[in-house]
Design a protein around this motif. Structure first.
Motif, PDB file in Angstrom:
ATOM      1  N   GLN A 115      22.464  60.356  55.076  1.00 31.85           N
ATOM      2  CA  GLN A 115      21.330  59.875  54.303  1.00 31.85           C
ATOM      3  C   GLN A 115      20.841  58.544  54.869  1.00 31.85           C
ATOM      4  OE1 GLN A 115      22.548  58.584  50.270  1.00 31.85           O
ATOM      5  NE2 GLN A 115      24.668  58.687  51.005  1.00 31.85           N
ATOM      6  N   THR A 116      19.700  58.094  54.372  1.00 37.32           N
ATOM      7  CA  THR A 116      19.153  56.810  54.797  1.00 37.32           C
ATOM      8  C   THR A 116      20.117  55.686  54.436  1.00 37.32           C
ATOM      9  OG1 THR A 116      16.885  57.579  54.498  1.00 37.32           O
ATOM     10  CG2 THR A 116      17.227  55.203  54.520  1.00 37.32           C
ATOM     11  N   MET A 117      20.331  54.779  55.401  1.00 38.35           N
ATOM     12  CA  MET A 117      21.241  53.652  55.188  1.00 38.35           C
ATOM     13  C   MET A 117      20.536  52.364  55.594  1.00 38.35           C
ATOM     14  SD  MET A 117      24.778  55.137  56.821  1.00 38.35           S
ATOM     15  CE  MET A 117      23.958  55.321  58.409  1.00 38.35           C
ATOM     16  N   ALA A 118      20.759  51.301  54.836  1.00 37.70           N
ATOM     17  CA  ALA A 118      20.192  49.998  55.170  1.00 37.70           C
ATOM     18  C   ALA A 118      21.287  48.940  55.130  1.00 37.70           C
ATOM     19  CB  ALA A 118      19.074  49.627  54.200  1.00 37.70           C
ATOM     20  N   TYR A 119      21.247  48.036  56.105  1.00 39.50           N
ATOM     21  CA  TYR A 119      22.204  46.940  56.185  1.00 39.50           C
ATOM     22  C   TYR A 119      21.428  45.633  56.081  1.00 39.50           C
ATOM     23  CZ  TYR A 119      25.522  50.384  58.037  1.00 39.50           C
ATOM     24  OH  TYR A 119      26.334  51.479  58.199  1.00 39.50           O
ATOM     25  N   HIS A 120      21.898  44.736  55.204  1.00 36.77           N
ATOM     26  CA  HIS A 120      21.212  43.462  55.001  1.00 36.77           C
ATOM     27  C   HIS A 120      22.240  42.363  54.781  1.00 36.77           C
ATOM     28  CE1 HIS A 120      18.912  40.615  52.150  1.00 36.77           C
ATOM     29  NE2 HIS A 120      18.568  40.332  53.392  1.00 36.77           N
ATOM     30  N   ASN A 121      22.055  41.266  55.505  1.00 33.08           N
ATOM     31  CA  ASN A 121      22.884  40.081  55.291  1.00 33.08           C
ATOM     32  C   ASN A 121      22.069  39.108  54.454  1.00 33.08           C
ATOM     33  OD1 ASN A 121      24.310  37.696  55.371  1.00 33.08           O
ATOM     34  ND2 ASN A 121      24.598  37.674  57.588  1.00 33.08           N
ATOM     35  N   PRO A 122      22.377  38.965  53.155  1.00 33.69           N
ATOM     36  CA  PRO A 122      21.550  38.142  52.271  1.00 33.69           C
ATOM     37  C   PRO A 122      21.860  36.649  52.333  1.00 33.69           C
ATOM     38  CG  PRO A 122      23.344  39.095  51.015  1.00 33.69           C
ATOM     39  CD  PRO A 122      23.487  39.625  52.424  1.00 33.69           C
ATOM     40  N   THR A 123      22.828  36.259  53.170  1.00 33.40           N
ATOM     41  CA  THR A 123      23.287  34.873  53.185  1.00 33.40           C
ATOM     42  C   THR A 123      22.704  34.094  54.369  1.00 33.40           C
ATOM     43  OG1 THR A 123      25.252  35.129  54.602  1.00 33.40           O
ATOM     44  CG2 THR A 123      25.460  35.797  52.289  1.00 33.40           C
ATOM     45  N   GLN A 124      23.102  32.844  54.462  1.00 29.55           N
ATOM     46  CA  GLN A 124      22.679  31.967  55.559  1.00 29.55           C
ATOM     47  C   GLN A 124      23.744  31.877  56.648  1.00 29.55           C
ATOM     48  OE1 GLN A 124      19.587  30.759  55.735  1.00 29.55           O
ATOM     49  NE2 GLN A 124      19.193  31.805  53.787  1.00 29.55           N
TER      50      GLN A 124
END
Length: 204
Positions: free
Chosen positions: A177-186
């Motif tokens: 399935q569709t996958m998303a990776y996100h680093n929300p930090t600094q």
């Protein structure tokens, strides 16, 4: 945590592009796909596939994932050394790095190549605020992937469900399935990806 990405010595882009080019050519030949057929299967244009196979393009991770899906292999497979080897050790200094030209994330294939290992291990360094989305579909056999956060925080979205992972957390998933990776930090996040082909269907 030290920003490792800013201090890494990148592998020569030409060498990596040629490695990817040969792997795509070899895997396409093994599958018996023409460029037109692979274009249809992957959703990547024939002209882009031709550039990738000649080593004349620096494709993004999203494009390479689409090609891998069309070839029914994992993204990690496109970075393997095409030269046959029986060496059971992949020395750290010999593990080539690849940086996604879009997000800036860096990946390192850790597992020795060409030994037919049932499991592949990849190390990823993901920059602050970066995001990547893959439109993955089911492979045959089924491919299971685990994300183990070594340092930092990552948001991993599977379909419509988002998981926030912190240091030490491990998420198991199937590439279907569709996958998303996100680093929300600094801060740069570092994690290991463990990939395994499953002989039978798996469900969480």
């Amino acid at each position: 945590m030290v920003d490792i990405i800013s201090t890494m010595k990148e592998s020569p882009a030409i060498e990596l592009n040629q490695r990817i080019a040969q792997r795509v050519r070899d895997l396409r030949a093994q599958g018996g796909y023409s460029l037109d057929v692979l274009s249809t299967r992957s959703g990547v244009s024939r002209s882009m596939l031709s550039l990738v196979e000649r080593g004349e393009s620096s494709p993004t991770a999203v494009v390479l994932e689409r090609i891998a899906t069309g070839l029914n292999v994992t993204l990690a497979s496109l970075f393997e050394n095409p030269q046959a080897t029986t060496e059971p050790i992949a020395r750290y200094a010999d593990q080539l790095l690849w940086q996604d030209p879009h997000s800036g994330y860096v990946r390192r294939n850790v597992t020795p190549a060409s030994l037919g290992a049932a499991v592949q291990i990849v190390e990823v360094l993901f920059p602050p605020q970066a995001r990547v989305m893959y439109e993955s579909t089911t492979r045959e056999p089924v491919v299971q992937q685990q994300i183990w956060i070594l340092e930092g925080t990552m948001e991993v979205t599977l379909g419509t469900t988002t998981h926030t992972l912190h240091t030490g957390d491990c998420l198991v998933m199937v590439l279907n399935q569709t996958m998303a990776y996100h680093n929300p930090t600094q801060h740069t996040a570092r994690y290991a990806v463990v990939i395994a082909n499953l002989a039978k269907p798996w469900s969480p």
